[in-house]
Design a protein around this motif. Structure first.
Motif, PDB file in Angstrom:
ATOM      1  N   SER A 103     -12.479  20.984   2.040  1.00 56.02           N
ATOM      2  CA  SER A 103     -13.208  21.085   3.304  1.00 56.02           C
ATOM      3  C   SER A 103     -12.778  19.974   4.252  1.00 56.02           C
ATOM      4  CB  SER A 103     -14.712  21.003   3.059  1.00 56.02           C
ATOM      5  OG  SER A 103     -15.057  19.714   2.620  1.00 56.02           O
ATOM      6  N   ALA A 104     -12.975  20.215   5.532  1.00 57.36           N
ATOM      7  CA  ALA A 104     -12.631  19.203   6.535  1.00 57.36           C
ATOM      8  C   ALA A 104     -13.550  17.994   6.424  1.00 57.36           C
ATOM      9  CB  ALA A 104     -12.699  19.804   7.927  1.00 57.36           C
ATOM     10  N   GLN A 105     -14.814  18.212   5.991  1.00 56.46           N
ATOM     11  CA  GLN A 105     -15.767  17.105   5.853  1.00 56.46           C
ATOM     12  C   GLN A 105     -15.326  16.133   4.768  1.00 56.46           C
ATOM     13  OE1 GLN A 105     -16.700  20.269   6.157  1.00 56.46           O
ATOM     14  NE2 GLN A 105     -17.862  20.267   8.053  1.00 56.46           N
ATOM     15  N   SER A 106     -14.675  16.631   3.719  1.00 55.37           N
ATOM     16  CA  SER A 106     -14.261  15.743   2.631  1.00 55.37           C
ATOM     17  C   SER A 106     -13.085  14.867   3.030  1.00 55.37           C
ATOM     18  CB  SER A 106     -13.899  16.557   1.386  1.00 55.37           C
ATOM     19  OG  SER A 106     -12.737  17.335   1.618  1.00 55.37           O
ATOM     20  N   LYS A 107     -12.330  15.273   4.037  1.00 54.79           N
ATOM     21  CA  LYS A 107     -11.160  14.514   4.471  1.00 54.79           C
ATOM     22  C   LYS A 107     -11.408  13.695   5.728  1.00 54.79           C
ATOM     23  CE  LYS A 107      -8.374  15.989   1.303  1.00 54.79           C
ATOM     24  NZ  LYS A 107      -7.816  15.082   0.329  1.00 54.79           N
ATOM     25  N   SER A 108     -12.616  13.769   6.284  1.00 57.59           N
ATOM     26  CA  SER A 108     -12.869  13.048   7.525  1.00 57.59           C
ATOM     27  C   SER A 108     -13.443  11.674   7.230  1.00 57.59           C
ATOM     28  CB  SER A 108     -13.831  13.840   8.414  1.00 57.59           C
ATOM     29  OG  SER A 108     -15.096  13.907   7.814  1.00 57.59           O
ATOM     30  N   GLY A 109     -13.175  10.761   8.136  1.00 57.89           N
ATOM     31  CA  GLY A 109     -13.701   9.410   7.997  1.00 57.89           C
ATOM     32  C   GLY A 109     -13.422   8.609   9.251  1.00 57.89           C
ATOM     33  N   GLY A 110     -14.225   7.592   9.478  1.00 59.42           N
ATOM     34  CA  GLY A 110     -14.030   6.739  10.644  1.00 59.42           C
ATOM     35  C   GLY A 110     -14.347   7.484  11.925  1.00 59.42           C
ATOM     36  N   VAL A 111     -13.464   7.366  12.905  1.00 58.73           N
ATOM     37  CA  VAL A 111     -13.654   8.002  14.201  1.00 58.73           C
ATOM     38  C   VAL A 111     -13.245   9.473  14.133  1.00 58.73           C
ATOM     39  CG1 VAL A 111     -12.977   7.939  16.632  1.00 58.73           C
ATOM     40  CG2 VAL A 111     -13.253   5.824  15.362  1.00 58.73           C
ATOM     41  N   MET A 112     -12.245   9.776  13.326  1.00 64.21           N
ATOM     42  CA  MET A 112     -11.738  11.149  13.208  1.00 64.21           C
ATOM     43  C   MET A 112     -12.555  11.936  12.201  1.00 64.21           C
ATOM     44  SD  MET A 112      -9.422  11.127  15.349  1.00 64.21           S
ATOM     45  CE  MET A 112      -7.720  11.299  15.646  1.00 64.21           C
ATOM     46  N   THR A 113     -13.723  12.392  12.599  1.00 65.15           N
ATOM     47  CA  THR A 113     -14.591  13.140  11.701  1.00 65.15           C
ATOM     48  C   THR A 113     -14.440  14.636  11.954  1.00 65.15           C
ATOM     49  OG1 THR A 113     -16.457  13.092  13.214  1.00 65.15           O
ATOM     50  CG2 THR A 113     -16.268  11.248  11.661  1.00 65.15           C
ATOM     51  N   ALA A 114     -14.951  15.415  11.024  1.00 70.78           N
ATOM     52  CA  ALA A 114     -14.899  16.865  11.175  1.00 70.78           C
ATOM     53  C   ALA A 114     -15.729  17.321  12.369  1.00 70.78           C
ATOM     54  CB  ALA A 114     -15.384  17.526   9.895  1.00 70.78           C
ATOM     55  N   ASP A 115     -16.855  16.667  12.608  1.00 71.31           N
ATOM     56  CA  ASP A 115     -17.683  17.026  13.764  1.00 71.31           C
ATOM     57  C   ASP A 115     -16.984  16.682  15.079  1.00 71.31           C
ATOM     58  OD1 ASP A 115     -19.704  18.044  12.215  1.00 71.31           O
ATOM     59  OD2 ASP A 115     -20.804  16.143  12.133  1.00 71.31           O
ATOM     60  N   ALA A 116     -16.269  15.559  15.115  1.00 72.60           N
ATOM     61  CA  ALA A 116     -15.534  15.187  16.328  1.00 72.60           C
ATOM     62  C   ALA A 116     -14.441  16.208  16.618  1.00 72.60           C
ATOM     63  CB  ALA A 116     -14.929  13.793  16.177  1.00 72.60           C
ATOM     64  N   GLU A 117     -13.794  16.711  15.573  1.00 72.43           N
ATOM     65  CA  GLU A 117     -12.762  17.726  15.775  1.00 72.43           C
ATOM     66  C   GLU A 117     -13.363  19.010  16.349  1.00 72.43           C
ATOM     67  OE1 GLU A 117      -9.261  20.091  13.351  1.00 72.43           O
ATOM     68  OE2 GLU A 117     -10.949  19.258  12.234  1.00 72.43           O
ATOM     69  N   LEU A 118     -14.528  19.398  15.831  1.00 72.62           N
ATOM     70  CA  LEU A 118     -15.175  20.599  16.368  1.00 72.62           C
ATOM     71  C   LEU A 118     -15.559  20.428  17.836  1.00 72.62           C
ATOM     72  CD1 LEU A 118     -17.472  21.751  13.421  1.00 72.62           C
ATOM     73  CD2 LEU A 118     -15.380  22.822  14.246  1.00 72.62           C
ATOM     74  N   TRP A 119     -16.112  19.266  18.185  1.00 73.40           N
ATOM     75  CA  TRP A 119     -16.499  19.036  19.578  1.00 73.40           C
ATOM     76  C   TRP A 119     -15.272  18.959  20.491  1.00 73.40           C
ATOM     77  CZ3 TRP A 119     -20.808  20.058  21.807  1.00 73.40           C
ATOM     78  CH2 TRP A 119     -21.974  20.084  21.061  1.00 73.40           C
ATOM     79  N   ASN A 120     -14.198  18.325  20.040  1.00 75.00           N
ATOM     80  CA  ASN A 120     -12.981  18.281  20.854  1.00 75.00           C
ATOM     81  C   ASN A 120     -12.419  19.679  21.058  1.00 75.00           C
ATOM     82  OD1 ASN A 120     -13.024  15.521  21.213  1.00 75.00           O
ATOM     83  ND2 ASN A 120     -11.791  15.107  19.401  1.00 75.00           N
ATOM     84  N   GLY A 121     -12.476  20.505  20.013  1.00 76.17           N
ATOM     85  CA  GLY A 121     -12.019  21.884  20.140  1.00 76.17           C
ATOM     86  C   GLY A 121     -12.867  22.678  21.108  1.00 76.17           C
ATOM     87  N   ARG A 122     -14.170  22.465  21.059  1.00 75.48           N
ATOM     88  CA  ARG A 122     -15.063  23.162  21.991  1.00 75.48           C
ATOM     89  C   ARG A 122     -14.770  22.771  23.436  1.00 75.48           C
ATOM     90  NH1 ARG A 122     -20.265  21.889  18.213  1.00 75.48           N
ATOM     91  NH2 ARG A 122     -19.853  23.506  16.649  1.00 75.48           N
ATOM     92  N   PHE A 123     -14.576  21.467  23.657  1.00 71.81           N
ATOM     93  CA  PHE A 123     -14.260  21.014  25.016  1.00 71.81           C
ATOM     94  C   PHE A 123     -12.903  21.525  25.471  1.00 71.81           C
ATOM     95  CE2 PHE A 123     -17.362  17.422  24.183  1.00 71.81           C
ATOM     96  CZ  PHE A 123     -18.334  17.947  25.008  1.00 71.81           C
ATOM     97  N   ALA A 124     -11.926  21.617  24.561  1.00 66.93           N
ATOM     98  CA  ALA A 124     -10.614  22.151  24.924  1.00 66.93           C
ATOM     99  C   ALA A 124     -10.710  23.636  25.283  1.00 66.93           C
ATOM    100  CB  ALA A 124      -9.628  21.942  23.769  1.00 66.93           C
ATOM    101  N   MET A 125     -11.564  24.389  24.565  1.00 67.17           N
ATOM    102  CA  MET A 125     -11.769  25.801  24.911  1.00 67.17           C
ATOM    103  C   MET A 125     -12.360  25.920  26.305  1.00 67.17           C
ATOM    104  SD  MET A 125     -13.294  27.481  21.448  1.00 67.17           S
ATOM    105  CE  MET A 125     -13.114  26.543  19.955  1.00 67.17           C
ATOM    106  N   LEU A 126     -13.359  25.086  26.585  1.00 69.42           N
ATOM    107  CA  LEU A 126     -13.941  25.094  27.940  1.00 69.42           C
ATOM    108  C   LEU A 126     -12.910  24.645  28.978  1.00 69.42           C
ATOM    109  CD1 LEU A 126     -17.467  23.583  27.249  1.00 69.42           C
ATOM    110  CD2 LEU A 126     -16.922  25.942  27.880  1.00 69.42           C
ATOM    111  N   GLY A 127     -12.041  23.709  28.608  1.00 71.22           N
ATOM    112  CA  GLY A 127     -11.011  23.222  29.523  1.00 71.22           C
ATOM    113  C   GLY A 127     -10.013  24.297  29.901  1.00 71.22           C
TER     114      GLY A 127
END
Length: 175
Positions: free
Chosen positions: A135-159
């Motif tokens: 899972s992405a949650q098991s590999k995330s840590g620090g600033v680069m978390t799985a939730d941050a990736e989802l939010w960045n993807g959402r903003f890129a879709m809106l962009g």
């Protein structure tokens, strides 16, 4: 002092202690001499200020079946679409700055095969770990978390949607 303490304890316990300093019935009433006086002690339950410790129930293991991963509520669709949107938004802005083409012109001038190839490659690269059960949650840590990736993807879709809408209203490239 020790004799009176022993005498007091023996009175509560019901036994007699004979001492030269005090007679055996000095602390007892005449009716109670020779009888056993029952003594009950009840401790109050101490309530802890901390909440009780609860053991978390383990989550059921996520399915690694292809159709479960790509289901509407599965881990694949939003993550893959978000990754594609991040790459697409960054490359669309970069090409627009370099050549001055709007989004529609980029797709018409040879961008469609690049889009299809990139989408296929990134989709496969995103599906391989999910099919292996990572899972992405098991590999995330620090600033680069799985939730941050989802939010960045959402903003890129809106962009991308905002970029296409702005170019449509403007009638040409953004810059």
């Amino acid at each position: 002092m020790a004799a009176s303490s022993a005498m007091l304890q023996s009175c509560f316990a019901g036994s007699r202690i004979y001492s030269a300093a005090l007679p055996s019935n000095a602390l007892l009433s005449p009716k109670r001499v020779g009888r056993v006086t029952p003594v009950r002690c009840q401790a109050e339950e101490q309530r802890s200020q901390e909440p009780p410790v609860t053991v978390p129930t383990p989550k059921p293991k996520e399915s690694t079946r292809f159709f479960d991963i790509l289901a509407f509520s599965g881990p694949g669709p939003e993550r893959i679409n978000g990754r594609l949107a991040m790459i697409g938004f960054a490359s669309a802005i970069a090409v627009e700055l370099a050549r001055g083409d709007d989004l529609a012109a980029q797709l018409m001038n040879g961008g469609l095969p690049w889009f299809a190839g990139t989408a296929a490659l990134l989709s496969a690269a995103s599906l391989v770990p999910l099919l292996k059960g990572v899972s992405a949650q098991s590999k995330s840590g620090g600033v680069m978390t799985a939730d941050a990736e989802l939010w960045n993807g959402r903003f890129a879709m809106l962009g991308i949607v905002a970029l296409a809408f702005t170019e449509y209203l403007k009638g040409g490239p953004l810059v």
